[in-house]
Scaffold this motif. Sequence first.
Motif, PDB file in Angstrom:
ATOM      1  N   ASN A  82      52.340  10.657  10.454  1.00  0.00           N
ATOM      2  CA  ASN A  82      51.730  10.529  11.767  1.00  0.00           C
ATOM      3  C   ASN A  82      50.487  11.399  11.814  1.00  0.00           C
ATOM      4  O   ASN A  82      50.567  12.609  11.821  1.00  0.00           O
ATOM      5  N   PHE A  83      49.319  10.749  11.816  1.00  0.00           N
ATOM      6  CA  PHE A  83      48.072  11.487  11.805  1.00  0.00           C
ATOM      7  C   PHE A  83      47.696  11.995  13.198  1.00  0.00           C
ATOM      8  O   PHE A  83      46.784  12.778  13.337  1.00  0.00           O
ATOM      9  N   LYS A  84      48.383  11.564  14.234  1.00  0.00           N
ATOM     10  CA  LYS A  84      48.097  12.046  15.570  1.00  0.00           C
ATOM     11  C   LYS A  84      48.722  13.424  15.797  1.00  0.00           C
ATOM     12  O   LYS A  84      48.350  14.134  16.699  1.00  0.00           O
ATOM     13  N   MET A  85      49.694  13.758  14.985  1.00  0.00           N
ATOM     14  CA  MET A  85      50.404  15.024  15.172  1.00  0.00           C
ATOM     15  C   MET A  85      50.715  15.603  13.799  1.00  0.00           C
ATOM     16  O   MET A  85      51.201  14.910  12.921  1.00  0.00           O
ATOM     17  N   PHE A  86      50.403  16.860  13.593  1.00  0.00           N
ATOM     18  CA  PHE A  86      50.612  17.497  12.312  1.00  0.00           C
ATOM     19  C   PHE A  86      51.686  18.561  12.450  1.00  0.00           C
ATOM     20  O   PHE A  86      51.582  19.467  13.263  1.00  0.00           O
ATOM     21  N   LYS A  87      52.738  18.452  11.646  1.00  0.00           N
ATOM     22  CA  LYS A  87      53.833  19.413  11.702  1.00  0.00           C
ATOM     23  C   LYS A  87      54.135  19.943  10.315  1.00  0.00           C
ATOM     24  O   LYS A  87      54.097  19.210   9.337  1.00  0.00           O
ATOM     25  N   THR A  88      54.441  21.233  10.248  1.00  0.00           N
ATOM     26  CA  THR A  88      54.993  21.821   9.045  1.00  0.00           C
ATOM     27  C   THR A  88      56.233  22.609   9.436  1.00  0.00           C
ATOM     28  O   THR A  88      56.305  23.178  10.525  1.00  0.00           O
ATOM     29  N   TYR A  89      57.225  22.623   8.531  1.00  0.00           N
ATOM     30  CA  TYR A  89      58.485  23.308   8.824  1.00  0.00           C
ATOM     31  C   TYR A  89      58.718  24.425   7.818  1.00  0.00           C
ATOM     32  O   TYR A  89      58.440  24.267   6.620  1.00  0.00           O
ATOM     33  N   LYS A  90      59.210  25.569   8.289  1.00  0.00           N
ATOM     34  CA  LYS A  90      59.416  26.717   7.417  1.00  0.00           C
ATOM     35  C   LYS A  90      60.891  27.023   7.163  1.00  0.00           C
ATOM     36  O   LYS A  90      61.220  27.835   6.313  1.00  0.00           O
ATOM     37  N   GLY A  91      61.787  26.400   7.906  1.00  0.00           N
ATOM     38  CA  GLY A  91      63.203  26.680   7.707  1.00  0.00           C
ATOM     39  C   GLY A  91      64.075  26.005   8.740  1.00  0.00           C
ATOM     40  O   GLY A  91      63.633  25.105   9.462  1.00  0.00           O
ATOM     41  N   VAL A  92      65.338  26.431   8.795  1.00  0.00           N
ATOM     42  CA  VAL A  92      66.342  25.820   9.664  1.00  0.00           C
ATOM     43  C   VAL A  92      66.771  26.831  10.732  1.00  0.00           C
ATOM     44  O   VAL A  92      67.002  28.003  10.439  1.00  0.00           O
ATOM     45  N   SER A  93      66.884  26.368  11.958  1.00  0.00           N
ATOM     46  CA  SER A  93      67.268  27.229  13.068  1.00  0.00           C
ATOM     47  C   SER A  93      68.717  27.703  12.933  1.00  0.00           C
ATOM     48  O   SER A  93      69.593  26.940  12.523  1.00  0.00           O
ATOM     49  N   GLU A  94      68.962  28.958  13.267  1.00  0.00           N
ATOM     50  CA  GLU A  94      70.321  29.511  13.319  1.00  0.00           C
ATOM     51  C   GLU A  94      70.673  29.927  14.750  1.00  0.00           C
ATOM     52  O   GLU A  94      71.644  30.661  14.968  1.00  0.00           O
ATOM     53  N   LYS A  95      69.889  29.470  15.714  1.00  0.00           N
ATOM     54  CA  LYS A  95      70.107  29.797  17.118  1.00  0.00           C
ATOM     55  C   LYS A  95      71.028  28.742  17.733  1.00  0.00           C
ATOM     56  O   LYS A  95      70.658  27.585  17.904  1.00  0.00           O
ATOM     57  N   GLY A 141      65.962  17.660  11.656  1.00  0.00           N
ATOM     58  CA  GLY A 141      67.051  18.609  11.467  1.00  0.00           C
ATOM     59  C   GLY A 141      67.961  18.228  10.315  1.00  0.00           C
ATOM     60  O   GLY A 141      67.966  17.079   9.865  1.00  0.00           O
ATOM     61  N   ASN A 142      68.721  19.186   9.832  1.00  0.00           N
ATOM     62  CA  ASN A 142      69.756  18.927   8.846  1.00  0.00           C
ATOM     63  C   ASN A 142      71.064  18.596   9.555  1.00  0.00           C
ATOM     64  O   ASN A 142      71.426  19.248  10.531  1.00  0.00           O
ATOM     65  N   ILE A 143      71.753  17.582   9.060  1.00  0.00           N
ATOM     66  CA  ILE A 143      72.979  17.101   9.698  1.00  0.00           C
ATOM     67  C   ILE A 143      74.137  17.243   8.713  1.00  0.00           C
ATOM     68  O   ILE A 143      74.058  16.768   7.574  1.00  0.00           O
ATOM     69  N   TYR A 144      75.224  17.873   9.172  1.00  0.00           N
ATOM     70  CA  TYR A 144      76.410  18.067   8.341  1.00  0.00           C
ATOM     71  C   TYR A 144      77.624  17.518   9.086  1.00  0.00           C
ATOM     72  O   TYR A 144      77.911  17.937  10.207  1.00  0.00           O
ATOM     73  N   VAL A 145      78.325  16.588   8.454  1.00  0.00           N
ATOM     74  CA  VAL A 145      79.567  16.066   9.016  1.00  0.00           C
ATOM     75  C   VAL A 145      80.690  16.536   8.093  1.00  0.00           C
ATOM     76  O   VAL A 145      80.756  16.141   6.923  1.00  0.00           O
ATOM     77  N   LYS A 146      81.582  17.390   8.640  1.00  0.00           N
ATOM     78  CA  LYS A 146      82.557  18.072   7.807  1.00  0.00           C
ATOM     79  C   LYS A 146      83.983  17.808   8.270  1.00  0.00           C
ATOM     80  O   LYS A 146      84.221  17.412   9.408  1.00  0.00           O
ATOM     81  N   GLU A 157      92.886  18.356  14.659  1.00  0.00           N
ATOM     82  CA  GLU A 157      92.892  17.039  15.290  1.00  0.00           C
ATOM     83  C   GLU A 157      91.866  16.919  16.398  1.00  0.00           C
ATOM     84  O   GLU A 157      91.906  15.973  17.193  1.00  0.00           O
ATOM     85  N   GLN A 158      90.960  17.859  16.478  1.00  0.00           N
ATOM     86  CA  GLN A 158      89.904  17.807  17.477  1.00  0.00           C
ATOM     87  C   GLN A 158      88.543  17.618  16.809  1.00  0.00           C
ATOM     88  O   GLN A 158      88.388  17.794  15.605  1.00  0.00           O
ATOM     89  N   ILE A 159      87.568  17.252  17.644  1.00  0.00           N
ATOM     90  CA  ILE A 159      86.190  17.080  17.191  1.00  0.00           C
ATOM     91  C   ILE A 159      85.362  18.234  17.736  1.00  0.00           C
ATOM     92  O   ILE A 159      85.393  18.520  18.937  1.00  0.00           O
ATOM     93  N   LYS A 160      84.635  18.873  16.845  1.00  0.00           N
ATOM     94  CA  LYS A 160      83.818  20.023  17.246  1.00  0.00           C
ATOM     95  C   LYS A 160      82.361  19.764  16.900  1.00  0.00           C
ATOM     96  O   LYS A 160      82.049  19.304  15.794  1.00  0.00           O
ATOM     97  N   VAL A 161      81.464  20.053  17.839  1.00  0.00           N
ATOM     98  CA  VAL A 161      80.028  19.833  17.642  1.00  0.00           C
ATOM     99  C   VAL A 161      79.287  21.147  17.845  1.00  0.00           C
ATOM    100  O   VAL A 161      79.439  21.810  18.876  1.00  0.00           O
ATOM    101  N   LEU A 162      78.493  21.524  16.848  1.00  0.00           N
ATOM    102  CA  LEU A 162      77.636  22.705  16.929  1.00  0.00           C
ATOM    103  C   LEU A 162      76.192  22.270  16.723  1.00  0.00           C
ATOM    104  O   LEU A 162      75.887  21.578  15.745  1.00  0.00           O
ATOM    105  N   ILE A 163      75.318  22.651  17.636  1.00  0.00           N
ATOM    106  CA  ILE A 163      73.897  22.327  17.515  1.00  0.00           C
ATOM    107  C   ILE A 163      73.095  23.621  17.530  1.00  0.00           C
ATOM    108  O   ILE A 163      73.184  24.412  18.475  1.00  0.00           O
ATOM    109  N   TYR A 164      72.329  23.822  16.474  1.00  0.00           N
ATOM    110  CA  TYR A 164      71.442  24.980  16.373  1.00  0.00           C
ATOM    111  C   TYR A 164      70.012  24.491  16.578  1.00  0.00           C
ATOM    112  O   TYR A 164      69.528  23.636  15.837  1.00  0.00           O
TER     113      TYR A 164
END
Length: 295
Positions: free
Chosen positions: A34-47, A68-73, A78-85
């Motif tokens: 996308n030439f209308k928007m320039f992004k660079t990423y330096k790492g993954v959020s831990e917040k 983002g990085n997505i992990y399905v573990k 017997e429950q479903i847990k969702v964590l978003i950083y």
Amino acid sequence: MKNKTLTIFLIILLSIIVISVITVMILLMNNTINFKMFKTYKGVSEKLEIEEIYDNNMNEININVEAGNIYVKNSGEEQIKVLIYNEEKNSNINNSNGILDINVKAKKCKFFCINTLISKVEIYLPKNYSNKINIENNFGNIEIEEFTNANIKIEENFGDIKVLDANNIKVKNDLGNVNITKANTANIEVSAGDIKIKEVNEITAENNLGDIEIKNIDSYLNISNDCGDIELDNVVLTKDSKIKSDLGDIEIDNIENVYIDVETDLGKEKINNNYRDADVTLEIKNDLGDIKVDN
């Protein structure tokens, strides 16, 4: 002899250029570049932004992430847990009628975003989860652990994909590698990247630029590759199957009781022990490259 070598070199060079141009066009059409928007990423959020727990009664889980990085573990529970950083408060989760929708947006940019952090999404599911998992990701890697009975669909613009086990898996990746350990059926489409599968019953794979390596096929295959090598090992076919390559070598080891119907425009053919009376036929066509089959 020199003229023939030069011709082959020019054909290979032209093919690589054409495929590269096509790949860039595909990325542009899918808004990966996308030439209308320039992004660079330096790492993954831990917040940690969101932490939620749900009952295991979901018929469908939809995950949509902009970057983002997505992990399905496996949760071991017997429950479903969702964590978003996420650095920004741009995420939301909706639970309605047995469908869990997870949406994570990236930081908004007017023009330049320098050294921003991508989000991280972790989803913990019971190992016996047997329903749908749908993932869309614009940028980032995706890793999924063993869910033998689950049906997984992934659409990725830029990033690597790794799945340990699934029932049915469908993947479309514009730029990045796809690595699957085990699946019942798999349908893989990659514009640029390698495809590696260790064990599958039925496989349909299409790659524009990259190698395809599959071991332990147990029923059916339909493989197409524009530019890259194809390597198969331990192949058992119960249905007529096919392989098509424009540029690259094809090598198959340990395949038995199959008639190999081969056609190559420019390259060497070596077929060991072809079974002309076999009930199953494997059709192989290669425009430019060698074919070697140990039947």
